[in-house]
Design a protein around this motif. Sequence first.
Motif, PDB file in Angstrom:
ATOM      1  N   LEU A 195      -7.758   3.021   2.419  1.00 41.44           N
ATOM      2  CA  LEU A 195      -7.463   2.237   3.618  1.00 41.44           C
ATOM      3  C   LEU A 195      -7.489   3.134   4.865  1.00 41.44           C
ATOM      4  O   LEU A 195      -8.065   2.768   5.899  1.00 41.44           O
ATOM      5  N   SER A 196      -6.898   4.322   4.752  1.00 46.82           N
ATOM      6  CA  SER A 196      -6.905   5.266   5.882  1.00 46.82           C
ATOM      7  C   SER A 196      -8.333   5.627   6.258  1.00 46.82           C
ATOM      8  O   SER A 196      -8.687   5.680   7.442  1.00 46.82           O
ATOM      9  N   VAL A 202      -3.836   6.092  -3.786  1.00 46.52           N
ATOM     10  CA  VAL A 202      -5.294   6.058  -3.700  1.00 46.52           C
ATOM     11  C   VAL A 202      -5.748   4.913  -2.797  1.00 46.52           C
ATOM     12  O   VAL A 202      -6.625   5.080  -1.946  1.00 46.52           O
ATOM     13  N   VAL A 248      -9.892   2.878   8.192  1.00 46.97           N
ATOM     14  CA  VAL A 248      -9.319   2.794   9.541  1.00 46.97           C
ATOM     15  C   VAL A 248      -9.894   3.873  10.464  1.00 46.97           C
ATOM     16  O   VAL A 248     -10.225   3.607  11.619  1.00 46.97           O
ATOM     17  N   PHE A 290      -4.023   3.691  -0.464  1.00 41.35           N
ATOM     18  CA  PHE A 290      -3.628   4.115   0.875  1.00 41.35           C
ATOM     19  C   PHE A 290      -4.691   5.039   1.486  1.00 41.35           C
ATOM     20  O   PHE A 290      -5.059   4.903   2.656  1.00 41.35           O
ATOM     21  N   ALA A 291      -5.209   5.949   0.667  1.00 48.31           N
ATOM     22  CA  ALA A 291      -6.225   6.888   1.156  1.00 48.31           C
ATOM     23  C   ALA A 291      -7.501   6.143   1.545  1.00 48.31           C
ATOM     24  O   ALA A 291      -8.107   6.419   2.587  1.00 48.31           O
ATOM     25  N   VAL A 327       0.824  -1.215   0.000  1.00 51.27           N
ATOM     26  CA  VAL A 327       0.000   0.000   0.000  1.00 51.27           C
ATOM     27  C   VAL A 327       0.855   1.261   0.000  1.00 51.27           C
ATOM     28  O   VAL A 327       0.378   2.339  -0.327  1.00 51.27           O
TER      29      VAL A 327
END
Lengths: 461, 223
Positions: free
Chosen positions: B13-14, B8, B17, B10-11, B3
């Motif tokens: 996934l964030s 994108v 979370v 990563f965003a 990731v």
Amino acid sequence: MEGNGYDYQIVRGFTFSALFWLITGLVVGLWIALEMFNPALNLTPWLSFGRLRVVHTNGLGLGFGLAGIFAASYYMLQKLARTPLVFPGLAKVHLYLFNFIIALAALSLFAGMNTSKEYAELEWPLDIAVVIMWVIFAVNVFATLIRRQEKQMYVSLWYIIAMTVTIAVLYIVNNLEVPVNLFKSYPVYAGVNDANVQWWYGHNIVGFIFTVPILAMFYYFLPVSTGLPLFSHRLSIISFWSLIFAYLWTGAHHLMLTPLPEWIQTVGIAFSIFLIAPSWGSVVNGYYTLRGNWEQMRSNYLVKFFIVGITFYGLQTIQGPTQGLRTLTSFFHYTDWVIGHVHMGTMGWVTMTISAAFYYMIPKITGTGLYSIRLANVHFWLILVGQLIWTITMWVGGIQQGAMWKATDPDGSLTYNFLDSIASLYPYYKIRFAAGIVYFVGIILFAWNIFMTIRTSKNNP
Amino acid sequence: MDVYSKPVVFAVLSAIVILVGTVVTVFIPMLMPSTQPVSDYIKPYTAVELEGRDIYIRGGCNNCHTQTVRPLRTEVLRYGEYSKPEEFAYDRPFLWGSRRTGPDLNRVGGKYPDSWHYKHMADPQSVSGKSNMPPYAWMAQNRLDTRYSVRKTRILGYGYTEEEVVAQIADYRAKVTSPSYKSKRARNGVTPKELRDELTEMDAVIAYLQKLGRDVKKLEAGN
């Protein structure tokens, strides 16, 4: 100038904006500090404490804080992506729109147009403008990241992405409101739910403005200014994900012993205590990065800003969860203790890190050295001493007021009336004002130093 | 999957979370009626009280005054019965505050006569010498703006008809301008002559303050 097409104009623009709003916000802060023991200074409705306090928090949190974050983010983004900003024109729009919003925000708050929700006081038309501004920023962030030349995204970029995503969610959810007219609205949530949404927002807006992007700066500028690689990549991964996961559960520690359902309060306490771990993950990562090179604290003027800054972050993240415990919150909450707590973070951690980031970036951009390292050292000591006196005074005052509220006579009746408790704080308020002046002088030197660095540089385009 | 090289992903996934805690502690409680219970004993604000509340917000009074009494012995001694969730069903926004530079106001209704409030609001130090509260004498010099009262109560779903809103305003005006109004002298002392037959912003703020914590007494008696 490195001549690689990087957009440094935008970094400079936001740096100047940050300094302007920093000084403005501090002047307002000094004025309200005076009002606290001299109520005659509430000269007009516009200058009354209830309105000015909001101008102070918004001016510094959103004006100074965000501008500093945008300046450093645009810089780190290009460096870490090894590619110029994809939309420099859009970034310029961002800069103008930002300053326009903050100026209108200050004016409208002076005029009493506020929603009352802390750090979300702006009325709905400005909320819409803020969201538009944020989207403009996000477009550049993601476009530049997608076009990057560096395969791996460094830690700082994770924090910038997390901030970009989370602030959007927080801001939109907490500001859902029904307009009455152009200047007035009511939130869609009522009572306990409104309180719960607000402090979920209030806690996390602080987290994702005063922690997450400041950590991004710390993770980037500490290694580049010392030439030392980050101690542990693995630790930074663990710290990052656990921090952003746990943060969102903790807002209720602002609402301890209120009518908010008890289970939400308890969950808030538990996650607050847990948060010490990822917070200290970053602190430890910073300390260990310097291992074997601690002489840089003396030889490299920037290092002490970062190390003392992260130390205040470490203290902040222990004090916060501790004072949220039920027993302690029943004593400390609603007193000046909390005001001291906030200011250790903002005057210590946030300002020190942003200062050092500016001191690093501006000479790189202008291609000259800093105007005066000596002045930067004086700046460091003034803001350190000013902040320490400021916060310690507020902690002592908070303990005193908390104790007076709880004091009872042997027959069980209250020893002090409310007025006694506030009147006993006036000496502390005078010390606080004096400490604020010391801090302010330090900030003036900071602004002067940056200004002169740019002015004396030959490459001034 | 790496990731750390996919912005994108990563965003997204964030976002997932950060939404876990949000959904559990904020969104789910919102769907549970027990978070904000409603009681028949607690009545919505009248149009005048609501205007007073908006002036309270405009002045930023919540920056120094809380409106939530905690279930602590000394706090109940000082302010009265601790706050119950039912009390806030009509509060948009909530005004619990975060700092007590001044005392809590959740139980201030009925604690002092209107006359005390008129004097205190206009010149706090004349009543409480050591206070650092700003003076709000100018509120008595402003005519109360009721142009939006109907709209406001409608948005908030208070269930008043337009006639009821108009009547509430007229009734309160009749009350404070009546020659037999108990706090007449104090009111005239701070209100300019030309506004004495009208409703001022200060009248509305005092109406609001006098409402705070009153209904909850009925709730407690009823239980």
